[in-house]
Structure formats: C-alpha cells, structure tokens
Design a protein around this motif. Structure first.
Motif, PDB file in Angstrom:
ATOM      1  N   SER A 162       0.861  -1.175   0.000  1.00 36.59           N
ATOM      2  CA  SER A 162       0.000   0.000   0.000  1.00 36.59           C
ATOM      3  C   SER A 162       0.900   1.229   0.000  1.00 36.59           C
ATOM      4  O   SER A 162       2.084   1.154   0.339  1.00 36.59           O
ATOM      5  CB  SER A 162      -0.930   0.017   1.215  1.00 36.59           C
ATOM      6  N   GLY A 198      -3.667  -2.562  -1.864  1.00 38.65           N
ATOM      7  CA  GLY A 198      -3.601  -3.833  -2.574  1.00 38.65           C
ATOM      8  C   GLY A 198      -4.670  -4.821  -2.144  1.00 38.65           C
ATOM      9  O   GLY A 198      -5.568  -4.511  -1.364  1.00 38.65           O
ATOM     10  N   ASP A 246      -7.127  -3.727  -4.126  1.00 38.07           N
ATOM     11  CA  ASP A 246      -6.512  -3.512  -5.421  1.00 38.07           C
ATOM     12  C   ASP A 246      -7.181  -2.324  -6.129  1.00 38.07           C
ATOM     13  O   ASP A 246      -7.725  -2.448  -7.217  1.00 38.07           O
ATOM     14  CB  ASP A 246      -6.582  -4.773  -6.285  1.00 38.07           C
TER      15      ASP A 246
END
Length: 751
Positions: free
Chosen positions: A646, A673, A689
C-alpha cells in the motif's frame, strides 16, 4: 550546539549557508548570535525545543498564501507523541505528522481522508462513524466488536476510544495530526498495539483576535449534492492571560445509492454536526490551564454496501442506518517547579453508537419469508487521568514518570425482531450487557546521551486491569435449544510492558535508531448467543505484541529531502479478533499467533520552483501459526484486511501571482492492494486492489481562498470493503464501491 536541544524549522532561514559559534553561552544568547543576520527568528518552545520561523512570524498564524519557496510537505515539525515536545526527526520510532497547512491544501475533512498521506495507515470502509483504523499491517480483523482497538486514538492529550469504532471526527481548526507506528504500550498502555493516532487542536490565542469561515458545495455523479459549512473564532478575554476558542461545523454528505425495492433514491446520506470549545488560562509565567469540550452528532440513513449482482444499488426491506454521538470534556494543567515540569490531564468521554441490520437471512430469529431486524446500541462512558512529571533540563540525562488511571463503563443492549405475516412486530432475542473496566498503571522513560550523538532510552509500564461483565439474555420460546439466562464474570490482568531504544544522531540532522517495544490488550468475556456458550468460548485471553525495529531518518540536499524508513519484525501472540457466528451475533476469540515482517518508507522533496512531493509506502508479510483449536472454521494463512503493498503520494505546486495571491495545484493518490476479509478461511472474501485519487486547484491570498476539486476523477468503482452485514455476508457477496466521481468548490476566509 552541545546543549541537546532540538532545533526545527531551519529551512525558514533559507537554503544553504552555515554558521558556527564557539564558546559558552546560554541558549538564548547562542540563538541571538547565530541568527543575528538571518531572515528568521527563534522561539523557545521548552528547555529542549526551539522553533525557527520566518522573520516577524513567530506567533502569527500562517497566512493562506504561502511563499512559493516555502516547504509545504518536507517541513520540520515539533510533535508531542513522546509526551514531550521534540522534532519528529529526532524520535527513535516510526513517527509522521500532517501539518495544518497540509490538511488545508489537501482538503482532508476527516480521518479517512488522511490515511493515504502517511505510511502504513489504513481504514476499513463500513461507513461514516463505523470504521476502524489499522496501522502497519497489524490487523486483528476487519470487524468491530468487543476486542479493544489496536490503534489508540487521541484528541489532544486524552484517549477517546476503547472498543468502539472511530468516531470519525471532522478535522476543523486542527493544528496537526500525529501518527506513531508500532506498539506503544510503555507510554500509552493497553490498546496501543499497533500505534497511536493523535488529533491536536489549535489553542486559543492569548493576544490576538482571529477567525475563519469556509463553505463547500459538491456534486456526486448520479447522486445528490453535498454541502459543508465550518468556522472558528478565537477571542482574547484578558490579553496575555485568558482566551476562548470556538469551532463549529455542519456537514451533509449526499447519498448516491438508490433502493430498488422501495424506489427511494440516494438513501445513504450522512449528516454530521459538531463543535469544540477551548478556554486557555495562563495562571502565571510557569503555569497554564486548558479547559476543552467537543461534541459531534453523526446520522447515516442507510448502509453503503451493495450486492454486485444488483449493480450500484441498495436492496433492503428497511434502512440499515447508523447513529454515532460523541462528547468529550477535558481539563489539563501544565507548569514547572524549578527544573521539574508537571502536567495533569483529566478527560471524560461519552460515546453512543447504534446500528440496525437486516437479519432476515439469519433464519434463527424469524421464519422464512418474514422480515427480521437486529438493533445494537452501545453507550460508553470513560473517565481518564494521566499525571506526568519530567525533567526540564537539556543535559545528557532526561527522564519522565507518570501515573495513569481510567474507568470505563459500557452498556450495550441489543435485540432481534421480526414482522409476522399479520404485520405484528415480535421480539425474539434480547441482551442487556454491562461491562466495567478499571485500569491503573505506573510508567516511566529515561534517556542518556552517553557519547557524542549517541543516546540510549529505557522505559516501561507496570499495569493492572480488572474486567467485570454481566448480561441478561432473553430468548423467545420456539427457537431450538434456546435458553434465557443471567451471567456474570470478573477477572484481573497485570504485567509489564518494556521499551528499549538506541539512536545515533548526525551533524546534518539525520538519525539512525534501533527499537524494541511492546503492546498488549486485556482479555474479556463473551455473552451473546441463543444458547449457552461452551466454557472455552466464554473467555478470551489477553494478547501481546513485541516489535523489533531498525530505522533511519535522513535530511539530504541541504534539507530539501526528508527520508524516513524502518524495517520491523513483530511477534503477536494470542491475537484477539472479533468474529461472527452463523446466527450473525458477534463474539471475540483468540485466533493464534502471527509473525509479521514489514518495510515502511516516507520520502519528501522540495524544489525551488515551488513543487513539493511526498511519497509513502508499506510492504508487509504476515504468517499465522499455532491456530486456536477452538476457532470456528479453518484459519487463514495471513492477517485479514491488510494488503501486501500500500502507499500514497501527495504533490503540491504553487506559484505567486500579482499582489498577495498565490496559485496552487494539489494532486494526491493512494493505492490499497488485495487482501481478505476474515481470519476464517472458509468465509473469506477478497477485496482491494484500487486507487483513490483527488486533484484540486486554488487561488489564495492572506485572507481569501477559492478552490475547485475532483475526487475519484476516473470514476472507479473497485471494491474497497467486502463486508456490510453480519447476517448475510457468508451467503451473499457484499462489496463497498468507491464513492463516484465528485466535483466541488470551496470558499474560505480568514481574519
């Protein structure tokens, strides 16, 4: 200088140039000589901290117009996270700060809008007033229940949360945000397992009248308009001796989700109203008293999760609303007796929050085809006292010692109802639960500069907690194996939480350090359920986290670049986590142990032509071991809610315009993520994501500011949180998309 004094803000004197001074001088004499011909001035914050500011600006609040060559994101800030003022670059820990100027130019209205601006801070996205903060990948799960929060949130000197969700306070008239990453059990006690998040408000000005007013209007794609109004006023009551500061706000966030069942549009709107009051009294040259009060009332009409098969729409037989009311009062007293500094902080917190869920899918509290609802209500009252004494000299040896005590009373009635075929509401389950937590601790810390540039720090906290829980459970006849009952439990916990640090400071302002620290949480009890709980499910054990960390903080290129980075290894034993039974009722359990490895980095750079860029990143890897055999279902291999990667970036470009105006462009983006939603491998859902982004442009003068902004400019609808309702998330996929593209304007005036 050889006085062990932190000097921050040296960039205000200009780039380049070195001065030297030889001889024996007092601190003020040395500063007068060093800054005699410089375009800057000094202010002694305390015996160990000096702030350098531009000439004739030491006490005045920064204007809306900032010089194009003044650092915006790579600034040297004094923080109080170590319970004494110090430059964040000289603290042997992962510390970040977001200045008032950065909050203003990025338009960060609340905690959720700041998390992408510092390394390692994430938040869930259940909805306003319902989220939990996560720091450094140290997640005990995405759900909020009886387990104490892993992040301890502070408003000035007072803790404001126990096991409640973050109250989502609006950041109005705030001086800065301080974030300390990693366990802070030695200084802050239970609940600071993964770190500290502190909101520091602005103090009343004892000499000058000042105020401001701002308004925002925003339009969301396929949604209703949003509006915000906020203001503050600081009034001297007796010049140099007393002042009053008031801040207030109204925030209406328009909805954008339509309900396909009822046909109602934009059902997920939120209203947030609040304010603060601060009275500052300078009793004498050495003593000061502060009285503070704050309140906020938040109402969300409906939840913001959806079922993907239905599109970006809500489908519910009724509104799954949430209310969150927060009130806070605090009295602090600070001063000195000779060379000893003393401070006392007494605070009271009243926090109530209520949520309603569609429980029709549970199949326990209602019959097929009937509409079921579950209502949970929690009322928390917390009284806290923190007494601190510390050395006031700037010598080689410095120390602090404190005594802490708190009393937390929590009442949490809940009930399940269904609507019969005849239209009659029937209550099938009720729980009346009371919790009492008493905490007491003695803590201390000492540091010794044993060689030139070298310093060792040793600290610890001796603590004792006592938990008492009682509950009355009433279950309607007809539910298989159901039993009404009355239960009561009590248990005490005690221990010691140590801290050890070694640091090396260099002449150019850089620092390298090694740190060992711990965090802990007391155990507790489970009561909810239609049937009696097995003995091994009734009690959950304390958990403890030990952190090993090596870090560096560098100032390079004549102060233009600031780099802070740390690598850490954590051992987390008997992790407490909040989970849900198949009935949808929550319980807390110990899932097992975990080993976490992480790397965090923050880099900032200021260019002479007016561009400042700050980048942060967190890489983390976790592995679960020794799973609890009493945990329901197979245990996942990694901590939930935390992605492997991240990070975020903030960029500010500013140029002067004719007169007193400046033009400023701001862009920010953060990446989160992929991660899972639960420790239960059989019930996990993947989420994340995605990228959050915002761009803005503004023209500002010393008084006026006009800005336009766009958030989520690409109109991304990625899943930010794969959860919304405990009664159906196992059976039906739930997702929480980003808020659609929103365009807005903001006007502000300060005097």
């Amino acid at each position: 200088m050889q006085a062990n004094v932190s000097i921050v803000g040296t960039s205000a004197c200009g780039r380049g140039g070195r001065v030297e001074l030889l001889g024996r001088y007092s601190l003020s004499q040395a500063l007068e000589r060093l800054l005699a011909d410089a375009p800057c001035q000094y202010r002694i914050v305390d015996a160990r901290t000096v702030r350098i500011t531009a000439a004739a600006a030491a006490e005045a609040p920064p204007p809306a117009r900032l010089p194009a060559d003044q650092p915006m994101l790579v600034s040297e800030l004094v923080v109080t996270a170590a319970k004494r003022p110090a430059s964040l670059d000289l603290l042997p820990a992962g510390v970040s700060a977001i200045s008032r100027e950065q909050i203003a130019v990025t338009g960060a209205a609340d905690v959720g809008q700041t998390v992408g601006q510092v390394a390692g801070v994430l938040t869930t996205n259940l909805g306003p007033g319902r989220d939990k903060l996560l720091i450094r990948g140290l997640s005990d799960g995405a759900f909020t229940g009886r387990a104490r929060s892993t992040v301890s949130t502070y408003l000035d000197e007072a803790p404001i949360n126990y096991n409640a969700p973050d109250p989502d306070l609006r950041l109005v008239d705030v001086e800065r945000i301080e974030v300390v990453r990693g366990p802070q059990g030695a200084l802050y006690g239970s609940g600071a397992v993964s770190g500290i998040y502190r909101i520091i408000t602005r103090q009343p000005d004892l000499d000058s009248l000042e105020g401001g007013l701002a308004g925002t209007l925003a339009l969301t794609k396929d949604g209703e308009p949003s509006r915000e109004v906020e203001g503050y006023l600081s009034v001297p009551l007796a010049a140099g001796h007393a002042a009053l500061r008031i801040a207030a706000y109204h925030d209406y966030r328009g909805g954008y989700l339509d309900d396909t069942r009822t046909g109602e549009k934009d059902v997920d709107q939120t209203v947030r109203n609040g304010g603060r009051l601060a009275l500052r009294l300078r009793v004498s040259d050495d003593w000061e008293m502060n009285l503070r009060a704050a309140t906020q009332h938040l109402r969300t009409k409906d939840a913001q999760y959806i079922f993907p098969a239905m599109g970006v729409r809500r489908v519910s037989p009724f509104r799954e609303g949430h209310d969150n009311d927060f009130s806070h009062a605090a009295l602090s007293l600070a001063g000195r007796v000779g060379e000893i500094e003393l401070s006392s902080s007494t605070a009271y917190v009243h926090h109530t929050f209520t949520s309603q869920y569609d429980a029709s899918e549970a199949g326990v509290f209602n019959r097929p085809g009937e509409t079921g609802a579950y209502l949970e209500n929690t009322r928390v009252n917390m009284l806290v006292e923190d007494l601190l004494i510390r050395s006031g000299s700037g010598g080689r040896f410095n120390w602090l010692a404190g005594a802490f005590g708190s009393l937390t009373l929590e009442r949490s009635p809940s009930e399940a109802n269904f609507v019969s075929a005849a239209g009659r509401t029937v209550t099938t389950y009720e729980e009346f639960r009371k919790d009492r937590l008493e905490e007491a601790a003695l803590y201390g810390e000492a540091d010794y500069a044993f060689a030139d540039g070298w310093k060792a720090t040793l600290g610890g906290r001796l603590f004792r907690s006592r938990v008492r829980t009682s509950a009355e459970i009433e279950v309607a006849p007809g539910i298989p194996l159901a039993r009404s009952r009355v239960v009561g439990y009590a248990r005490s916990f005690d221990g010691f939480s140590p801290k050890l640090a070694l640091q090396r400071a260099f002449a150019n302002g850089s620092l390298a350090y090694a740190l060992v620290s711990e965090g802990y949480r007391p155990g507790g009890f489970n009561t909810a359920g239609v049937t009696y709980l097995r003995q091994e499910r009734t009690f959950f054990q304390p958990d403890r986290l030990r952190n090993y960390e090596i870090g560096a903080k560098l100032r390079l290129f004549e102060g233009r670049m600031a780099l802070r980075s740390a690598v850490y290894y954590d051992e987390w034993n008997d992790i407490q986590t909040d989970q849900y039974r198949p009935t949808g009722l929550s319980y807390t359990t110990n899932v097992g142990d975990a080993r976490i490895v992480g790397l965090e980095t923050e880099v900032g750079y200021d260019w002479d032509f007016g561009l400042s860029v700050q980048v942060n990143a967190l890489l983390t890897d976790s592995r679960l071991a020794n799973p609890n055999p009493n945990f329901t279902g197979p245990v996942a291999e990694e901590l939930p809610g935390i992605p492997a990667a991240s990070g975020g970036v903030v960029a500010v470009y500013q140029r002067p315009l004719p007169g007193t105006f400046v033009m400023r462009f701001v862009g920010e983006a953060s990446y989160v993520g992929r991660s899972s939603i639960s420790f239960d491998a059989a019930a996990t859902r993947r989420m994340g994501d995605y990228v959050r982004a915002k761009i803005s442009a503004e023209v500002a003068s010393d008084i006026w500011t006009a800005a336009v902004f766009v958030s989520n400019p690409l109109d991304d609808d990625s899943d930010t949180f794969a959860y919304g309702n405990p009664f159906s998330f196992r059976a039906v996929r739930q997702v929480t998309p980003q808020r659609p593209r929103t365009v807005g304007v903001r006007l502000a005036a300060n005097f």
